[in-house]
Motif scaffolding. Structure first.
Motif, PDB file in Angstrom:
ATOM      1  N   HIS A  93       1.060   4.281  -2.710  1.00  0.00           N
ATOM      2  CA  HIS A  93       0.876   5.668  -2.283  1.00  0.00           C
ATOM      3  C   HIS A  93       2.032   6.550  -2.760  1.00  0.00           C
ATOM      4  O   HIS A  93       1.830   7.624  -3.324  1.00  0.00           O
TER       5      HIS A  93
ATOM      6  N   GLU B 208      -4.152   2.370  -4.399  1.00  0.00           N
ATOM      7  CA  GLU B 208      -4.184   2.621  -2.961  1.00  0.00           C
ATOM      8  C   GLU B 208      -5.624   2.627  -2.440  1.00  0.00           C
ATOM      9  O   GLU B 208      -5.922   2.008  -1.419  1.00  0.00           O
ATOM     10  N   LYS B 209      -6.513   3.290  -3.151  1.00  0.00           N
ATOM     11  CA  LYS B 209      -7.903   3.415  -2.721  1.00  0.00           C
ATOM     12  C   LYS B 209      -8.628   2.063  -2.716  1.00  0.00           C
ATOM     13  O   LYS B 209      -9.435   1.782  -1.829  1.00  0.00           O
ATOM     14  N   ASN B 210      -8.309   1.224  -3.708  1.00  0.00           N
ATOM     15  CA  ASN B 210      -8.979  -0.073  -3.849  1.00  0.00           C
ATOM     16  C   ASN B 210      -8.106  -1.240  -3.396  1.00  0.00           C
ATOM     17  O   ASN B 210      -8.378  -2.388  -3.752  1.00  0.00           O
TER      18      ASN B 210
ATOM     19  N   GLY C 206      -3.144   6.292  -6.923  1.00  0.00           N
ATOM     20  CA  GLY C 206      -4.290   6.470  -6.038  1.00  0.00           C
ATOM     21  C   GLY C 206      -5.365   5.421  -6.224  1.00  0.00           C
ATOM     22  O   GLY C 206      -5.998   4.980  -5.266  1.00  0.00           O
ATOM     23  N   PHE C 207      -5.579   4.998  -7.463  1.00  0.00           N
ATOM     24  CA  PHE C 207      -6.581   3.970  -7.740  1.00  0.00           C
ATOM     25  C   PHE C 207      -6.236   2.681  -7.017  1.00  0.00           C
ATOM     26  O   PHE C 207      -7.096   2.036  -6.420  1.00  0.00           O
TER      27      PHE C 207
ATOM     28  N   ARG D 222       0.839  -1.199   0.000  1.00  0.00           N
ATOM     29  CA  ARG D 222       0.000   0.000   0.000  1.00  0.00           C
ATOM     30  C   ARG D 222       0.879   1.256   0.000  1.00  0.00           C
ATOM     31  O   ARG D 222       0.591   2.234  -0.674  1.00  0.00           O
TER      32      ARG D 222
END
Length: 124
Positions: free
Chosen positions: A83, A91-93, A88-89, A79
């Motif tokens: 980051h 990291e977010k998912n 971001g995609f 993760r």
């Protein structure tokens, strides 16, 4: 001598000079914008889906970004690596992509997640 020069002049007169091409003929669009794309990939996409060539190019760019983000060359991203790389995609998912709960996401995991999301979007 006179006969020779006349024959030469007649032969020269019979040689046709190339005619200039008219402007509309030069401006006509080619059959396909990129003739180097294989014919099977030239078909227009169905239902607004991106073309196979566009999908391939996008996936190659994503793979390169993924490999660049993998600073420890482990074959997967934590993760933190996602980051730090600005992914971001990912990291977010991250939890949805990491279905095995290993704490690491491989590119194959990411591809499977993207395909799954695409199929879900089409079924709506």
């Amino acid at each position: 001598m006179l006969a020779t020069s006349m024959a030469c002049a007649c032969a020269h007169a019979q040689i046709q000079q190339p005619q200039p091409v008219s402007a509309p003929a030069m401006m006509s669009a080619p059959a396909h914008p990129d003739p180097y794309i294989p014919p099977a990939m030239r078909k227009p996409p169905r239902d607004g889906a991106p073309s196979p060539m566009l999908q391939y190019q996008s996936m190659q760019k994503l793979k390169q970004r993924f490999e660049d983000a993998d600073v420890d060359s482990s074959g997967g991203l934590s993760r933190e690596e996602a980051h730090n790389a600005g992914l971001g995609f990912v990291e977010k998912n991250f939890d949805h992509i990491d279905t095995a709960q290993r704490g690491v996401v491989t590119f194959e995991d990411l591809k499977a997640f993207i395909i799954q999301r695409r199929e879900e979007a089409r079924s709506r």
